[in-house]
Design an enzyme around this catalytic site. Structure first.
Site, PDB file in Angstrom:
ATOM      1  CE1 TYR A  76      -7.714  -7.153  -4.726  1.00 13.23           C
ATOM      2  CE2 TYR A  76      -6.520  -9.184  -5.139  1.00 13.23           C
ATOM      3  CZ  TYR A  76      -7.217  -8.087  -5.609  1.00 13.23           C
ATOM      4  OH  TYR A  76      -7.419  -7.921  -6.937  1.00 13.23           O
ATOM      5  CD  GLU A 130     -12.299  -6.230  -3.357  1.00  8.75           C
ATOM      6  OE1 GLU A 130     -13.337  -6.723  -2.892  1.00  8.75           O
ATOM      7  OE2 GLU A 130     -11.879  -6.469  -4.494  1.00  8.75           O
ATOM      8  CG  ASP A 189      -8.899  18.394  -9.723  1.00  7.62           C
ATOM      9  OD1 ASP A 189      -7.824  18.302  -9.098  1.00  7.62           O
ATOM     10  OD2 ASP A 189      -9.115  17.790 -10.789  1.00  7.62           O
ATOM     11  CB  THR A 222      -2.529  13.917  -8.385  1.00 10.48           C
ATOM     12  OG1 THR A 222      -2.150  15.267  -8.599  1.00 10.48           O
ATOM     13  CG2 THR A 222      -3.463  13.454  -9.477  1.00 10.48           C
ATOM     14  CE  LYS A 244      -0.881  16.719 -11.912  1.00 10.66           C
ATOM     15  NZ  LYS A 244      -1.983  15.845 -11.527  1.00 10.66           N
ATOM     16  NE  ARG A 281       2.951   8.809 -12.182  1.00 11.47           N
ATOM     17  CZ  ARG A 281       2.809   9.988 -12.796  1.00 11.47           C
ATOM     18  NH1 ARG A 281       1.653  10.336 -13.335  1.00 11.47           N
ATOM     19  NH2 ARG A 281       3.825  10.824 -12.883  1.00 11.47           N
TER      20      ARG A 281
HETATM   21  N1  DSN Z   1      -3.463  17.440 -16.525  1.00 11.54           N
HETATM   22  C1  DSN Z   1      -2.248  16.711 -16.503  1.00 11.54           C
HETATM   23  C2  DSN Z   1      -1.125  17.669 -16.310  1.00 11.54           C
HETATM   24  O1  DSN Z   1      -1.328  18.706 -15.680  1.00 11.54           O
HETATM   25  O2  DSN Z   1      -0.036  17.426 -16.828  1.00 11.54           O
HETATM   26  C3  DSN Z   1      -2.322  15.719 -15.467  1.00 11.54           C
HETATM   27  O3  DSN Z   1      -3.513  15.014 -15.550  1.00 11.54           O
END
Ligand code: DSN
Length: 417
Positions: free
Chosen positions: A51, A53, A201, A227, A230, A236
């Site tokens: 933990y 925090e 984003d 994220t 990708k 993840r």
């Molecule tokens: N928007 C989803 C994708 O591109 O598959 C991921 O959140």
């Protein structure tokens, strides 16, 4: 026999089956990738026991001396990855996922009921950019922009007009299904004109930006989220960046407003991912991602498919299937039978409902990690075309599946799985 197999043979077996599926099928889902075994090791490590925090040097638990160093490494490497000679920025590596990263920025920039402006999901945007079914459209007042009906590209004048009309508190740029370069400078001017914060984003294109193959929002955006699983090819999870003067607001929004204990094992995985992304081979990988997407879009066009917005400048594109008399949903299940995984996708102003759709989204990051080059990608599109033409013929689809598996054995995922 390893511990998992001994203690929980059912879950062990399902993981083996999933590994086999990943190995034998071709993955064209634009938001997926295969993360490096070194990342998997960090994510599967004992860091999960801790933990922590708070933030490095300021935790609410004892025993954080090593996880502090892990988090600092992740922050510093991420900073190096997106560094800009003229602009400084702050990095928060704690958001559990892209939605949480965006939610943190919303908490940092807005009060409930404020107006948020983002790209409509139906036009290629994301749920968290103001969709009515998502927190972003429930807690905040959403205004949605679309793509131009003729060019199917972002129309910055129209977005500016909409911003002037609704005076949002936050404007979001970024998409899940948009194949063209995003002009972050223009977005920042639009935001400035109406006194809004600007969030970029970059979840889909982060790897391309890190490799300097897509313009960066650093210096233009007040906040940047992404994220890490990708095009960045990490675990993840997600990150949130901001201008230095917004650091306190952002950090407070991530913890304690939005999250509790950070996932230290995932933060360890993020640190490894950023180290790998700083290697020269990562730039070569991203160049191949672009080339593979481009050639696939070209072959589709040669085979008389319409590509939304006319083509691709990044790692993905949307195929309009209407001229082939098949819906996105049917194409998705057809291709699954043939051993090729894709996600169905709305085309702009789609006459079909989002559950059905008129298109499929094709992405090149995963096959490129696998080792696919131009000729393999061409072959792949021929398989897809053959499957779509024979979608009623299961025998034919299974025959294509055998050919797909043959192609897969040329590029085994042993190194990655
Ligand atoms: N928007 C989803 C994708 O591109 O598959 C991921 O959140």
């Amino acid at each position: 026999m390893n511990e998992l197999e001994k203690i929980d043979p059912l879950i062990f077996d399902l993981i083996q089956k999933e590994a086999d599926r990943q190995n034998k099928e071709i993955n064209l889902i634009a938001s997926e990738n295969y993360t490096h075994p070194a990342v998997l090791e960090a994510v599967g490590s004992i860091l999960t026991n801790k933990y922590a925090e708070g933030y490095p040097g300021k935790r609410y638990y004892g025993g954080c001396e090593y996880v502090d160093l892990v988090e600092i490494q992740a922050q510093e490497r991420c900073k190096k990855l997106f560094e800009h000679e003229n602009y400084d920025f702050h990095v928060n590596v704690q958001p559990h996922a892209g939605s949480q990263a965006n939610m943190s920025v919303y908490f940092a920039a807005m009060k409930p009921g404020d107006v948020v402006m983002g790209m409509s999901l139906a036009a290629g945007g994301h749920l968290t950019h103001g969709h009515s079914a998502n927190f972003s459209g429930i807690v905040y007042k959403p205004v949605q922009y679309f793509v131009d009906p003729l060019t199917e590209e972002l129309n910055y004048d129209a977005i500016n007009d909409l911003a002037q009309q609704h005076k949002p508190k936050l404007i979001v740029a970024g998409a899940s299904a948009y194949s063209k370069i995003i002009d972050f400078k223009k977005f920042s001017e639009i935001a400035k004109n109406c006194g809004a914060y600007f969030l970029a984003d970059i979840a889909h294109i982060a790897g391309l930006i890190a490799a300097k193959l897509h313009p960066s929002p650093i210096g233009y955006a007040d906040f940047v989220t992404s994220t890490t699983h990708k095009t960045l090819r990490g675990p993840r999870g997600a990150i949130a960046l901001c201008k230095p003067e917004l650091k306190e607001q952002l950090d407070k929004a991530v913890f304690p407003i939005m999250q509790g204990g950070p996932l230290m094992h995932v933060i360890g995985g993020k640190a490894v991912c950023f180290k790998l992304a700083l290697e020269n081979s990562f730039v070569e990988y991203q160049k191949q991602v672009l080339e593979n997407a481009k050639i696939m879009a070209e072959i589709f066009k040669e085979l008389d498919y319409r590509i939304v917005a006319g083509g691709t400048e990044n790692h993905l594109f949307i195929v309009d299937l209407r001229s082939k008399n098949i819906t996105g949903r049917k194409a998705e299940t057809t291709l699954q039978t043939a051993g090729i995984t894709v996600s169905r996708s709305c085309i702009p102003y789609d006459p079909e409902k989002p559950w059905i759709t008129s298109g499929i989204r094709i992405g090149s990051p995963a096959v490129t990690t696998r080792g696919f080059k131009i000729e393999d990608c061409k072959q792949l599109v021929y398989f897809i075309d053959e499957a779509i033409k024979n979608h009623e013929n299961e025998q034919k689809l299974l025959a294509i599946r055998s050919k797909v598996q043959e192609l897969c054995t040329k590029y085994p995922l042993d190194k990655w799985l």
